[in-house]
Write a protein that holds these residues in place. Sequence first.
Motif, PDB file in Angstrom:
ATOM      1  N   SER A 175      -9.269 -16.730  -6.051  1.00 52.63           N
ATOM      2  CA  SER A 175      -8.055 -17.369  -5.560  1.00 52.63           C
ATOM      3  C   SER A 175      -8.315 -18.005  -4.197  1.00 52.63           C
ATOM      4  N   LEU A 176      -7.991 -19.287  -4.067  1.00 55.82           N
ATOM      5  CA  LEU A 176      -8.178 -19.998  -2.808  1.00 55.82           C
ATOM      6  C   LEU A 176      -7.159 -19.590  -1.761  1.00 55.82           C
ATOM      7  N   SER A 177      -6.065 -18.947  -2.175  1.00 57.16           N
ATOM      8  CA  SER A 177      -4.989 -18.616  -1.236  1.00 57.16           C
ATOM      9  C   SER A 177      -4.947 -17.138  -0.871  1.00 57.16           C
ATOM     10  N   PHE A 178      -5.888 -16.332  -1.369  1.00 56.46           N
ATOM     11  CA  PHE A 178      -5.892 -14.906  -1.042  1.00 56.46           C
ATOM     12  C   PHE A 178      -6.600 -14.672   0.292  1.00 56.46           C
ATOM     13  N   HIS A 179      -5.908 -13.972   1.194  1.00 59.63           N
ATOM     14  CA  HIS A 179      -6.496 -13.643   2.493  1.00 59.63           C
ATOM     15  C   HIS A 179      -6.239 -12.169   2.777  1.00 59.63           C
ATOM     16  N   PRO A 180      -7.293 -11.354   2.848  1.00 60.06           N
ATOM     17  CA  PRO A 180      -7.082  -9.934   3.130  1.00 60.06           C
ATOM     18  C   PRO A 180      -6.559  -9.715   4.542  1.00 60.06           C
ATOM     19  N   VAL A 181      -5.721  -8.704   4.705  1.00 60.27           N
ATOM     20  CA  VAL A 181      -5.283  -8.272   6.033  1.00 60.27           C
ATOM     21  C   VAL A 181      -6.413  -7.442   6.634  1.00 60.27           C
ATOM     22  N   THR A 182      -6.770  -7.704   7.889  1.00 60.30           N
ATOM     23  CA  THR A 182      -7.876  -6.956   8.490  1.00 60.30           C
ATOM     24  C   THR A 182      -7.391  -5.625   9.048  1.00 60.30           C
ATOM     25  N   CYS A 183      -8.268  -4.647   9.014  1.00 61.35           N
ATOM     26  CA  CYS A 183      -7.896  -3.296   9.418  1.00 61.35           C
ATOM     27  C   CYS A 183      -7.664  -3.174  10.920  1.00 61.35           C
ATOM     28  N   SER A 184      -8.178  -4.116  11.706  1.00 63.45           N
ATOM     29  CA  SER A 184      -8.007  -4.050  13.153  1.00 63.45           C
ATOM     30  C   SER A 184      -6.728  -4.732  13.632  1.00 63.45           C
ATOM     31  N   ASP A 191       2.732  -2.585  11.332  1.00 66.11           N
ATOM     32  CA  ASP A 191       3.703  -3.116  10.376  1.00 66.11           C
ATOM     33  C   ASP A 191       3.583  -2.484   8.996  1.00 66.11           C
ATOM     34  N   LEU A 192       2.361  -2.167   8.577  1.00 69.86           N
ATOM     35  CA  LEU A 192       2.155  -1.639   7.229  1.00 69.86           C
ATOM     36  C   LEU A 192       2.009  -0.127   7.193  1.00 69.86           C
ATOM     37  N   SER A 193       2.295   0.527   8.294  1.00 68.86           N
ATOM     38  CA  SER A 193       2.113   1.978   8.340  1.00 68.86           C
ATOM     39  C   SER A 193       3.051   2.689   7.355  1.00 68.86           C
ATOM     40  N   GLU A 194       4.264   2.154   7.176  1.00 67.79           N
ATOM     41  CA  GLU A 194       5.189   2.783   6.231  1.00 67.79           C
ATOM     42  C   GLU A 194       4.800   2.526   4.784  1.00 67.79           C
ATOM     43  N   LEU A 195       3.894   1.573   4.576  1.00 68.43           N
ATOM     44  CA  LEU A 195       3.354   1.353   3.231  1.00 68.43           C
ATOM     45  C   LEU A 195       2.029   2.092   3.072  1.00 68.43           C
ATOM     46  N   PHE A 196       1.786   3.024   3.971  1.00 67.03           N
ATOM     47  CA  PHE A 196       0.653   3.940   3.870  1.00 67.03           C
ATOM     48  C   PHE A 196      -0.700   3.256   4.011  1.00 67.03           C
ATOM     49  N   CYS A 201     -11.344   2.191   9.967  1.00 68.62           N
ATOM     50  CA  CYS A 201     -11.696   0.791  10.223  1.00 68.62           C
ATOM     51  C   CYS A 201     -13.124   0.715  10.747  1.00 68.62           C
ATOM     52  N   PRO A 202     -14.122   0.851   9.859  1.00 64.76           N
ATOM     53  CA  PRO A 202     -15.522   0.821  10.315  1.00 64.76           C
ATOM     54  C   PRO A 202     -15.872  -0.457  11.045  1.00 64.76           C
ATOM     55  N   ASN A 203     -15.368  -1.609  10.540  1.00 64.53           N
ATOM     56  CA  ASN A 203     -15.616  -2.895  11.179  1.00 64.53           C
ATOM     57  C   ASN A 203     -14.294  -3.644  11.317  1.00 64.53           C
ATOM     58  N   PRO A 204     -14.059  -4.310  12.458  1.00 67.72           N
ATOM     59  CA  PRO A 204     -12.776  -4.976  12.682  1.00 67.72           C
ATOM     60  C   PRO A 204     -12.389  -5.973  11.602  1.00 67.72           C
ATOM     61  N   SER A 218       1.257  10.090  -9.370  1.00 65.94           N
ATOM     62  CA  SER A 218       0.529   8.834  -9.533  1.00 65.94           C
ATOM     63  C   SER A 218       0.206   8.245  -8.167  1.00 65.94           C
ATOM     64  N   ALA A 219      -0.735   7.305  -8.158  1.00 60.79           N
ATOM     65  CA  ALA A 219      -1.157   6.708  -6.901  1.00 60.79           C
ATOM     66  C   ALA A 219      -1.730   5.326  -7.152  1.00 60.79           C
ATOM     67  N   ALA A 220      -1.624   4.473  -6.134  1.00 61.46           N
ATOM     68  CA  ALA A 220      -2.252   3.152  -6.154  1.00 61.46           C
ATOM     69  C   ALA A 220      -3.095   3.033  -4.896  1.00 61.46           C
ATOM     70  N   LEU A 221      -4.388   2.745  -5.066  1.00 63.60           N
ATOM     71  CA  LEU A 221      -5.305   2.619  -3.935  1.00 63.60           C
ATOM     72  C   LEU A 221      -5.905   1.224  -3.944  1.00 63.60           C
ATOM     73  N   GLY A 222      -5.901   0.585  -2.779  1.00 61.55           N
ATOM     74  CA  GLY A 222      -6.448  -0.758  -2.725  1.00 61.55           C
ATOM     75  C   GLY A 222      -6.393  -1.321  -1.328  1.00 61.55           C
ATOM     76  N   LEU A 223      -6.283  -2.645  -1.216  1.00 63.75           N
ATOM     77  CA  LEU A 223      -6.253  -3.306   0.081  1.00 63.75           C
ATOM     78  C   LEU A 223      -5.121  -4.324   0.117  1.00 63.75           C
ATOM     79  N   PHE A 224      -4.594  -4.549   1.328  1.00 64.55           N
ATOM     80  CA  PHE A 224      -3.511  -5.503   1.522  1.00 64.55           C
ATOM     81  C   PHE A 224      -4.055  -6.912   1.682  1.00 64.55           C
TER      82      PHE A 224
END
Length: 486
Positions: A175-184, A191-196, A201-204, A218-224
């Motif tokens: 996807s050309l429009s997908f941009h991950p949120v960085t852990c730093s 902002d995302l603390s309430e979404l767990f 954060c090994p690297n910024p 149940s659980a969902a594990l992944g990245l924002f």
Amino acid sequence: MMQLRNKGVKWSPISSLTPFLFLLITIVVAHAHMLEPEEKDDDSNEMRLELIHRHDPRIAGNQQHGTVSGFEQIKELARRDIIRHQRLLNGGYTERRKNWEIFQMPMHAGLDYDVGEYFVQVRIGTPAQKFWLIADTGSDLTWVNCRYCTGNCEPHSRKRRNRVSHRRVFLANRSLSFHPVTCSSRQCKVDLSELFSLTTCPNPSDPCRYDYRYMDGSAALGLFGSETITVSLTNGKKRKLKDMLIGCTKNATGGSSFNSKTDGVLGLSIAKESFLVKAAREYGGKFSYCLVDHLSHKNVSNYLSFGGYGNSKTTLLGDIRQTPLALAPPFFGVNVIGISIGGQLLKIPSEIWNIAGQGGLIMDSGTSLTLLAEPAYEPVIGVLLKALEKFDSLEKEISPFEHCYNASGFDEGSVPRLAFHFEGGARFEPPVKSYVLDAGPNAKCIGILPTAWPGSSTLGNILQQNHLWEFDLLKNIVGFAPSACT
């Protein structure tokens, strides 16, 4: 899927169970058949998403259905409803778009494939990939089964993966429009603390990851990430909703909701990062749904709409009545004055309905059955039992129901009408079939269950069916009217 406001614990909508009870709700699913060619963006008119039940074959694929008995599905349904209910209580909008601008997501029930939620098809990414997501008013986070890798990615075959896992997967790297949120970033840390979001954060530049857990195990594990979601306007054109927060879920485990028929969840709660809040800001602060009968087949659908309910498929069978919303973020509540049966107002303590205290009534599309706090349940069930004593009770137990009857000779016309009286004089009077349910072969059961007091009550999706519900988040009101939703 509903989350707790207490950090560290989340809980899910009671899910997939019964070809008879749960078709609701409450649910939107994404269907990743293939990469779509880029579609021209259109900023005019209206948009929509189809909302379907999880029984729909487009979700189930070629899998066999009916492998679990109806009674077993009902038991699982009630278990998840109760878990969801136990945790139920624990931004501004604009009118930039004209009243006639609407988008809609077709919504279906899932009787034919023995599953319980409602789904809508969502187009995610650039070019768009199709998925079916559970439509859930109790979930903040929109997420989809997903694959994303940094650096050198291993060759990946969609066909090979689908043969192995039977899951549709969003390929974020394509996807050309997908941009991950960085852990730093502050977004990840605050902002995302309430979404767990996770604090590691090994690297910024590493992605911000989440461990989104539900009370049913149940659980969902992944990245924002931020992504573009393409929606359909009612004039047949497309529009792109950009910079929408989505979860790229690598693993979704546990619970009956997260299986090969489920691509993810569409977050429809009142939370700043939810799909609902961001879409409503663009479309006048209004959204609506009309849930088809939970026993409807796959060829029957209506819509989850943003900007209004104005579509030809929603024929109203009465006037729209309105009552103030009693918002208890992230949930939608209404102020109840009382309950009547057969025109007689029942004696229920007023504190039962105080949403600012220890009670209240929550509207939840992710819960199938209606749950009443015990001081409200006891007078309601007492009157219903007296009215139904003429019918033969079933000796065998049909869990989770407490009161069931032989359907032979059962006359709905002799059942007194139940009505909820809301603030402002609005009265909600569901059809008898929504609270005396077809619960199995030749069985009718009262589809209202007790829940502990102090605690909130829940208006489940089966009781909401066959009504249009329109939420105005600018005026803080909800309107409703009877409808066949077809």
